[in-house]
Design an enzyme around this catalytic site. Structure first.
Site, PDB file in Angstrom:
ATOM      1  N   HIS A  47       0.836  -1.207   0.000  1.00 20.60           N
ATOM      2  CA  HIS A  47       0.000   0.000   0.000  1.00 20.60           C
ATOM      3  C   HIS A  47       0.870   1.255   0.000  1.00 20.60           C
ATOM      4  O   HIS A  47       0.560   2.228   0.687  1.00 20.60           O
ATOM      5  CB  HIS A  47      -0.981   0.003   1.187  1.00 20.60           C
ATOM      6  CG  HIS A  47      -2.211  -0.812   0.903  1.00 20.60           C
ATOM      7  ND1 HIS A  47      -3.242  -0.349   0.113  1.00 20.60           N
ATOM      8  CD2 HIS A  47      -2.560  -2.066   1.268  1.00 20.60           C
ATOM      9  CE1 HIS A  47      -4.184  -1.293   0.023  1.00 20.60           C
ATOM     10  NE2 HIS A  47      -3.794  -2.344   0.696  1.00 20.60           N
ATOM     11  N   SER A  80     -13.152 -18.025 -21.094  1.00 23.94           N
ATOM     12  CA  SER A  80     -12.252 -18.399 -20.004  1.00 23.94           C
ATOM     13  C   SER A  80     -12.647 -19.766 -19.464  1.00 23.94           C
ATOM     14  O   SER A  80     -13.827 -20.009 -19.184  1.00 23.94           O
ATOM     15  CB  SER A  80     -12.332 -17.362 -18.881  1.00 23.94           C
ATOM     16  OG  SER A  80     -11.784 -17.914 -17.702  1.00 23.94           O
ATOM     17  N   GLY A 142      -5.255 -12.223  -3.714  1.00 19.03           N
ATOM     18  CA  GLY A 142      -4.275 -11.176  -3.442  1.00 19.03           C
ATOM     19  C   GLY A 142      -2.951 -11.439  -4.143  1.00 19.03           C
ATOM     20  O   GLY A 142      -1.912 -10.899  -3.765  1.00 19.03           O
ATOM     21  N   SER A 144      -2.599 -11.166  -7.590  1.00 17.04           N
ATOM     22  CA  SER A 144      -2.637 -10.494  -8.896  1.00 17.04           C
ATOM     23  C   SER A 144      -3.100 -11.384 -10.037  1.00 17.04           C
ATOM     24  O   SER A 144      -2.489 -11.400 -11.107  1.00 17.04           O
ATOM     25  CB  SER A 144      -1.264  -9.913  -9.254  1.00 17.04           C
ATOM     26  OG  SER A 144      -0.981  -8.870  -8.428  1.00 17.04           O
ATOM     27  N   SER A 145      -4.190 -12.092  -9.813  1.00 14.03           N
ATOM     28  CA  SER A 145      -4.742 -12.884 -10.920  1.00 14.03           C
ATOM     29  C   SER A 145      -5.188 -11.956 -12.055  1.00 14.03           C
ATOM     30  O   SER A 145      -5.077 -12.311 -13.228  1.00 14.03           O
ATOM     31  CB  SER A 145      -5.899 -13.752 -10.431  1.00 14.03           C
ATOM     32  OG  SER A 145      -6.876 -12.959  -9.800  1.00 14.03           O
ATOM     33  N   ASP A 200       1.378  -4.459  -9.526  1.00 16.75           N
ATOM     34  CA  ASP A 200       1.105  -5.802 -10.038  1.00 16.75           C
ATOM     35  C   ASP A 200       1.516  -5.960 -11.502  1.00 16.75           C
ATOM     36  O   ASP A 200       2.100  -6.977 -11.894  1.00 16.75           O
ATOM     37  CB  ASP A 200      -0.392  -6.124  -9.910  1.00 16.75           C
ATOM     38  CG  ASP A 200      -0.913  -5.851  -8.511  1.00 16.75           C
ATOM     39  OD1 ASP A 200      -0.093  -5.805  -7.583  1.00 16.75           O
ATOM     40  OD2 ASP A 200      -2.133  -5.664  -8.362  1.00 16.75           O
TER      41      ASP A 200
HETATM   42  C1  GLA Z   1      -3.128  -4.352  -4.894  1.00 15.09           C
HETATM   43  C2  GLA Z   1      -2.963  -3.268  -5.942  1.00 15.09           C
HETATM   44  C3  GLA Z   1      -1.538  -2.742  -5.967  1.00 15.09           C
HETATM   45  C4  GLA Z   1      -1.055  -2.365  -4.570  1.00 15.09           C
HETATM   46  C5  GLA Z   1      -1.354  -3.472  -3.576  1.00 15.09           C
HETATM   47  C6  GLA Z   1      -1.050  -3.081  -2.167  1.00 15.09           C
HETATM   48  O1  GLA Z   1      -2.401  -5.480  -5.261  1.00 15.09           O
HETATM   49  O2  GLA Z   1      -3.294  -3.751  -7.217  1.00 15.09           O
HETATM   50  O3  GLA Z   1      -1.447  -1.651  -6.859  1.00 15.09           O
HETATM   51  O4  GLA Z   1      -1.603  -1.147  -4.165  1.00 15.09           O
HETATM   52  O5  GLA Z   1      -2.734  -3.881  -3.629  1.00 15.09           O
HETATM   53  O6  GLA Z   1       0.318  -2.934  -2.005  1.00 15.09           O
END
Ligand code: GLA
Length: 415
Positions: A47, A80, A142, A144-145, A200
């Site tokens: 964050h 998909s 969490g 990044s799919s 991500d």
């Molecule tokens: C998600 C968002 C990122 C980042 C994180 C927290 O993954 O896509 O841009 O802000 O939360 O670090």
């Protein structure tokens, strides 16, 4: 009690085959090629990307595989394997930002958004395409799919549309891929409607195998840092709480708005520009904003310190103890000051620490999703067992576990 469940990454040849098969079933022909992109684990620097801070992600071996063929018209057909929905039909000329006439939703927005963003820059005259997605990146975990989906299409269209930014995946950390990441970020921010900060997409396109990416989110400059945990006698164990989170809901946006408001009050462009922490605390009347700023500034300092640790050598001895402190403090700050954790994340982290992990913290956006722990191979089993038992005792859905190693970036899979 059943054995803890591990989510293993598909071997690339299987991922390619699944994507090709999904394509064949949906469209009745063979795809011209398959491209893939990884999910990511952020080691530290949470964050802070949208405040211009540093992050330290690795690419996961878990990837989204996209089989694709160009068409002769401007139509797009998307399917998909992970979605029950039938084929999504779109037209390149109709896609637009969220809350416009061309609004697209769900997973197809991540793909349509990338095509839209590339055409914003390179002109609205490219051929449409048929694409079939198969992914083993846990959804809502969490990890990044969504960025994996976006970046698989970014590298595919980069080649099929003859843009030529991606270059070689063996040295992915150059200006071409930084530019390509910008289009995946626009897709997520503008078409999918999640105002995320860019960590991500840069991780998925630019992380190098065996390395972490020290990413400076002021300008997205980055350097590769060797990250060979196995040589240091350590492993990364990810704990997916199975509490699904969405970055498009209000919580993420509210945290970002707090940071932007604090920056405005403090008279800086982004919070990374604050150089006197004490003065900043005094200048903010709101307790809440003070807590948010304290997280961001302390996390920036922790991330820089972690980068220095990796530069200094193997994570052994005192360096391992410092790493543990930095990871643990990061979680506590996200829990108490930034308020983005949840009971399932806290129990995972507390349990891993109690069993002897060398640091444990939530990773990604929070409010569910995943935590991870640095462990020695000897304690992996006791940590997974203890976390699974702790969830069971509370009547929670069983967590899932992933053993992660720093993997390679988005690339063409089959030539
Ligand atoms: C998600 C968002 C990122 C980042 C994180 C927290 O993954 O896509 O841009 O802000 O939360 O670090």
């Amino acid at each position: 009690m059943s054995a803890p469940l591990f989510v293993r990454a598909a071997v690339p040849t299987d991922g390619v085959q699944h994507a090709r098969e999904t394509f064949r079933q949906a469209f009745g022909s063979d795809a011209t090629g398959v491209w893939s992109a990884p999910g990511r684990l952020n080691i530290i620097g949470e964050h802070v990307d949208y405040s211009g801070g540093p992050c330290l992600p690795i690419a996961l071996p878990h990837r989204a595989y996209l089989a694709l063929s160009a068409r002769t018209d401007r139509k797009i057909r998307l399917v998909s394997a992970q979605s029950q929905a039938a084929v999504t039909l779109l037209d390149l000329d109709d896609i637009g930002p969220k809350r416009s006439a061309g609004e697209v939703s769900g997973w197809s927005a991540y793909l349509a958004g990338v095509a839209w963003a590339l055409e914003e820059e390179y002109g609205r005259d490219h051929p449409g395409f048929d694409a079939a997605l198969w992914s083993c990146v846990p959804q809502g975990g969490g990890l990044s799919s969504s960025a994996a989906i976006e970046c698989s299409l970014a590298v595919a269209l980069d080649e099929v549309w003859g843009i030529g930014l991606a270059g070689s995946s063996a040295s992915p950390n150059g200006p071409g891929r930084t530019h390509l990441a910008h289009f995946a970020i626009r897709a997520e921010n503008e078409v999918a409607g999640a105002r995320t900060g860019g960590l991500d997409q840069n991780a998925s396109l630019r992380c190098r195998q065996g390395h972490a990416l020290a990413l400076d989110c002021r300008d997205f400059s980055a350097r590769d840092v060797p990250f060979d945990l196995a040589a240091d006698g350590l492993e990364i164990l990810i704990i997916d709480t199975q509490v699904s989170h969405s970055l498009a809901d209000g919580h993420y946006a509210a945290r970002r708005a707090d940071c932007e408001e604090a920056a405005r009050i403090l008279g800086v462009h982004q919070l990374v520009d604050v150089d006197d922490v004490e003065a900043a605390m005094r200048a903010l009347d709101s307790q809440r904003l003070r807590r948010r700023v304290r997280h961001v500034l302390s996390e920036i300092a922790r991330t820089r310190a972690f980068g220095d640790l990796l530069d200094a050598g193997a994570l052994t001895g005192t360096r391992r103890d410092v790493a543990r402190l930095l990871l643990d403090d990061s979680h506590d700050s996200l829990r108490d000051d930034f308020e983005v954790s949840c009971p399932q994340l806290d129990v995972a982290v507390d349990t891993a620490r109690a069993v002897g992990a060398y640091g444990s913290r939530m990773t990604g956006g929070g409010f569910g999703g995943s935590a991870f722990a640095l462990v020695t191979p000897e304690i992996t089993q006791s940590v997974t067992r203890a976390v699974a038992d702790a969830y069971d005792a509370r009547g929670w859905h069983s967590p899932r576990f992933i053993q992660a190693r720093p993997s390679g970036p988005a690339a063409r899979e089959d030539e």
